[in-house]
Design a protein around this motif. Sequence first.
Motif, PDB file in Angstrom:
ATOM      1  N   THR A  24      30.424  47.348  57.342  1.00 54.22           N
ATOM      2  CA  THR A  24      31.418  47.790  56.369  1.00 54.22           C
ATOM      3  C   THR A  24      30.908  49.030  55.644  1.00 54.22           C
ATOM      4  O   THR A  24      29.807  49.027  55.106  1.00 54.22           O
ATOM      5  CB  THR A  24      31.709  46.683  55.342  1.00 54.22           C
ATOM      6  N   ILE A  25      31.711  50.079  55.667  1.00 51.15           N
ATOM      7  CA  ILE A  25      31.394  51.325  54.962  1.00 51.15           C
ATOM      8  C   ILE A  25      32.275  51.350  53.723  1.00 51.15           C
ATOM      9  O   ILE A  25      33.504  51.400  53.816  1.00 51.15           O
ATOM     10  CB  ILE A  25      31.673  52.569  55.843  1.00 51.15           C
ATOM     11  N   ARG A  26      31.659  51.292  52.577  1.00 51.66           N
ATOM     12  CA  ARG A  26      32.401  51.250  51.304  1.00 51.66           C
ATOM     13  C   ARG A  26      32.616  52.664  50.773  1.00 51.66           C
ATOM     14  O   ARG A  26      31.712  53.493  50.811  1.00 51.66           O
ATOM     15  CB  ARG A  26      31.630  50.445  50.277  1.00 51.66           C
ATOM     16  N   CYS A  27      33.804  52.905  50.257  1.00 50.34           N
ATOM     17  CA  CYS A  27      34.107  54.191  49.639  1.00 50.34           C
ATOM     18  C   CYS A  27      33.896  54.084  48.131  1.00 50.34           C
ATOM     19  O   CYS A  27      33.582  53.024  47.613  1.00 50.34           O
ATOM     20  CB  CYS A  27      35.539  54.610  49.967  1.00 50.34           C
ATOM     21  N   GLU A  28      34.090  55.182  47.453  1.00 49.45           N
ATOM     22  CA  GLU A  28      33.923  55.212  45.996  1.00 49.45           C
ATOM     23  C   GLU A  28      35.269  55.466  45.300  1.00 49.45           C
ATOM     24  O   GLU A  28      35.296  55.865  44.150  1.00 49.45           O
ATOM     25  CB  GLU A  28      32.930  56.322  45.628  1.00 49.45           C
ATOM     26  N   ASP A  29      36.350  55.217  46.013  1.00 47.58           N
ATOM     27  CA  ASP A  29      37.686  55.493  45.481  1.00 47.58           C
ATOM     28  C   ASP A  29      38.159  54.329  44.605  1.00 47.58           C
ATOM     29  O   ASP A  29      38.234  53.194  45.061  1.00 47.58           O
ATOM     30  CB  ASP A  29      38.649  55.687  46.657  1.00 47.58           C
ATOM     31  N   ARG A  30      38.448  54.603  43.361  1.00 41.20           N
ATOM     32  CA  ARG A  30      38.881  53.529  42.459  1.00 41.20           C
ATOM     33  C   ARG A  30      40.248  52.972  42.842  1.00 41.20           C
ATOM     34  O   ARG A  30      40.639  51.903  42.424  1.00 41.20           O
ATOM     35  CB  ARG A  30      38.874  54.009  40.998  1.00 41.20           C
ATOM     36  N   PHE A  31      40.993  53.694  43.675  1.00 43.39           N
ATOM     37  CA  PHE A  31      42.309  53.235  44.107  1.00 43.39           C
ATOM     38  C   PHE A  31      42.263  52.482  45.436  1.00 43.39           C
ATOM     39  O   PHE A  31      43.299  52.171  46.013  1.00 43.39           O
ATOM     40  CB  PHE A  31      43.291  54.412  44.201  1.00 43.39           C
ATOM     41  N   CYS A  32      41.080  52.186  45.929  1.00 44.33           N
ATOM     42  CA  CYS A  32      40.911  51.368  47.132  1.00 44.33           C
ATOM     43  C   CYS A  32      40.569  49.946  46.695  1.00 44.33           C
ATOM     44  O   CYS A  32      39.579  49.726  45.990  1.00 44.33           O
ATOM     45  CB  CYS A  32      39.797  51.939  48.014  1.00 44.33           C
ATOM     46  N   LYS A  33      41.369  48.996  47.099  1.00 43.22           N
ATOM     47  CA  LYS A  33      41.199  47.600  46.702  1.00 43.22           C
ATOM     48  C   LYS A  33      39.822  47.044  47.079  1.00 43.22           C
ATOM     49  O   LYS A  33      39.296  46.168  46.420  1.00 43.22           O
ATOM     50  CB  LYS A  33      42.298  46.775  47.370  1.00 43.22           C
ATOM     51  N   PHE A  34      39.190  47.573  48.139  1.00 41.92           N
ATOM     52  CA  PHE A  34      37.923  47.052  48.641  1.00 41.92           C
ATOM     53  C   PHE A  34      36.714  47.781  48.072  1.00 41.92           C
ATOM     54  O   PHE A  34      35.574  47.404  48.331  1.00 41.92           O
ATOM     55  CB  PHE A  34      37.900  47.139  50.166  1.00 41.92           C
ATOM     56  N   SER A  35      36.923  48.833  47.303  1.00 42.16           N
ATOM     57  CA  SER A  35      35.833  49.636  46.751  1.00 42.16           C
ATOM     58  C   SER A  35      35.123  48.916  45.609  1.00 42.16           C
ATOM     59  O   SER A  35      35.742  48.129  44.862  1.00 42.16           O
ATOM     60  CB  SER A  35      36.393  50.968  46.239  1.00 42.16           C
ATOM     61  N   VAL A  36      33.841  49.210  45.444  1.00 41.78           N
ATOM     62  CA  VAL A  36      33.086  48.628  44.328  1.00 41.78           C
ATOM     63  C   VAL A  36      33.519  49.253  43.002  1.00 41.78           C
ATOM     64  O   VAL A  36      33.263  48.681  41.939  1.00 41.78           O
ATOM     65  CB  VAL A  36      31.567  48.799  44.532  1.00 41.78           C
ATOM     66  N   THR A  37      34.184  50.400  43.039  1.00 39.16           N
ATOM     67  CA  THR A  37      34.636  51.049  41.806  1.00 39.16           C
ATOM     68  C   THR A  37      36.063  50.652  41.417  1.00 39.16           C
ATOM     69  O   THR A  37      36.557  51.096  40.389  1.00 39.16           O
ATOM     70  CB  THR A  37      34.551  52.584  41.926  1.00 39.16           C
ATOM     71  N   HIS A  38      36.725  49.824  42.244  1.00 39.88           N
ATOM     72  CA  HIS A  38      38.076  49.377  41.917  1.00 39.88           C
ATOM     73  C   HIS A  38      37.996  48.388  40.751  1.00 39.88           C
ATOM     74  O   HIS A  38      37.239  47.422  40.806  1.00 39.88           O
ATOM     75  CB  HIS A  38      38.714  48.698  43.131  1.00 39.88           C
ATOM     76  N   PRO A  39      38.736  48.639  39.681  1.00 40.64           N
ATOM     77  CA  PRO A  39      38.648  47.746  38.524  1.00 40.64           C
ATOM     78  C   PRO A  39      39.186  46.347  38.832  1.00 40.64           C
ATOM     79  O   PRO A  39      40.204  46.201  39.505  1.00 40.64           O
ATOM     80  CB  PRO A  39      39.498  48.438  37.454  1.00 40.64           C
ATOM     81  N   GLY A  40      38.490  45.343  38.333  1.00 40.00           N
ATOM     82  CA  GLY A  40      38.919  43.966  38.543  1.00 40.00           C
ATOM     83  C   GLY A  40      40.207  43.635  37.808  1.00 40.00           C
ATOM     84  O   GLY A  40      40.926  42.720  38.182  1.00 40.00           O
ATOM     85  N   ASN A  41      40.513  44.392  36.766  1.00 42.28           N
ATOM     86  CA  ASN A  41      41.725  44.167  35.983  1.00 42.28           C
ATOM     87  C   ASN A  41      42.741  45.279  36.250  1.00 42.28           C
ATOM     88  O   ASN A  41      43.331  45.819  35.330  1.00 42.28           O
ATOM     89  CB  ASN A  41      41.381  44.104  34.495  1.00 42.28           C
ATOM     90  N   CYS A  42      42.934  45.587  37.509  1.00 45.02           N
ATOM     91  CA  CYS A  42      43.802  46.702  37.905  1.00 45.02           C
ATOM     92  C   CYS A  42      45.225  46.529  37.392  1.00 45.02           C
ATOM     93  O   CYS A  42      45.900  47.491  37.088  1.00 45.02           O
ATOM     94  CB  CYS A  42      43.789  46.851  39.417  1.00 45.02           C
ATOM     95  N   GLY A  43      45.686  45.317  37.352  1.00 42.72           N
ATOM     96  CA  GLY A  43      47.030  45.098  36.809  1.00 42.72           C
ATOM     97  C   GLY A  43      48.032  44.691  37.857  1.00 42.72           C
ATOM     98  O   GLY A  43      47.756  44.658  39.052  1.00 42.72           O
ATOM     99  N   PRO A  44      49.263  44.433  37.399  1.00 44.47           N
ATOM    100  CA  PRO A  44      50.295  43.935  38.312  1.00 44.47           C
ATOM    101  C   PRO A  44      50.790  44.975  39.312  1.00 44.47           C
ATOM    102  O   PRO A  44      51.363  44.625  40.332  1.00 44.47           O
ATOM    103  CB  PRO A  44      51.424  43.495  37.369  1.00 44.47           C
ATOM    104  N   ASP A  45      50.577  46.264  39.040  1.00 46.78           N
ATOM    105  CA  ASP A  45      51.046  47.309  39.955  1.00 46.78           C
ATOM    106  C   ASP A  45      50.009  47.684  41.005  1.00 46.78           C
ATOM    107  O   ASP A  45      50.170  48.674  41.724  1.00 46.78           O
ATOM    108  CB  ASP A  45      51.452  48.557  39.160  1.00 46.78           C
ATOM    109  N   CYS A  46      48.940  46.914  41.119  1.00 51.69           N
ATOM    110  CA  CYS A  46      47.868  47.225  42.063  1.00 51.69           C
ATOM    111  C   CYS A  46      48.399  47.400  43.487  1.00 51.69           C
ATOM    112  O   CYS A  46      47.998  48.311  44.192  1.00 51.69           O
ATOM    113  CB  CYS A  46      46.786  46.137  42.033  1.00 51.69           C
ATOM    114  N   ARG A  47      49.324  46.563  43.892  1.00 52.16           N
ATOM    115  CA  ARG A  47      49.867  46.649  45.254  1.00 52.16           C
ATOM    116  C   ARG A  47      50.637  47.954  45.485  1.00 52.16           C
ATOM    117  O   ARG A  47      50.761  48.414  46.614  1.00 52.16           O
ATOM    118  CB  ARG A  47      50.776  45.469  45.559  1.00 52.16           C
ATOM    119  N   LYS A  48      51.135  48.557  44.414  1.00 47.37           N
ATOM    120  CA  LYS A  48      51.895  49.801  44.547  1.00 47.37           C
ATOM    121  C   LYS A  48      50.996  51.036  44.385  1.00 47.37           C
ATOM    122  O   LYS A  48      51.272  52.077  44.963  1.00 47.37           O
ATOM    123  CB  LYS A  48      53.003  49.855  43.495  1.00 47.37           C
ATOM    124  N   THR A  49      49.948  50.936  43.575  1.00 47.79           N
ATOM    125  CA  THR A  49      49.151  52.113  43.246  1.00 47.79           C
ATOM    126  C   THR A  49      47.833  52.209  44.027  1.00 47.79           C
ATOM    127  O   THR A  49      47.229  53.268  44.056  1.00 47.79           O
ATOM    128  CB  THR A  49      48.817  52.132  41.749  1.00 47.79           C
TER     129      THR A  49
END
Length: 86
Positions: A24-49
């Motif tokens: 697995t190659i991890r990215c640093e994009d906060r908008f990637c659900k699998f990234s370590v930088t993706h916030p755990g409290n992304c919110g209800p619009d996570c599936r859209k954003t």
Amino acid sequence: MCRLRQVVEIYALCGHRYALPDETIRCEDRFCKFSVTHPGNCGPDCRKTCWQYRQFPEQYDRTIQRLCPNCQQDQAPPGPKYGVVS
């Protein structure tokens, strides 16, 4: 986006192919659900954003100019014979 890396080692002298475990190659994009930088409290619009899937796997073959480990072992000269005096 995060992705998988799939590597196949090809041994040129015997022609055997060995697929290595996917990596697995991890990215640093906060908008990637699998990234370590993706916030755990992304919110209800996570599936859209945010990206909800990984990119197509990165695939490549690595050609190695020797025998594979199994063929090397089969062609190894026998070990020293103990107790034999020449």
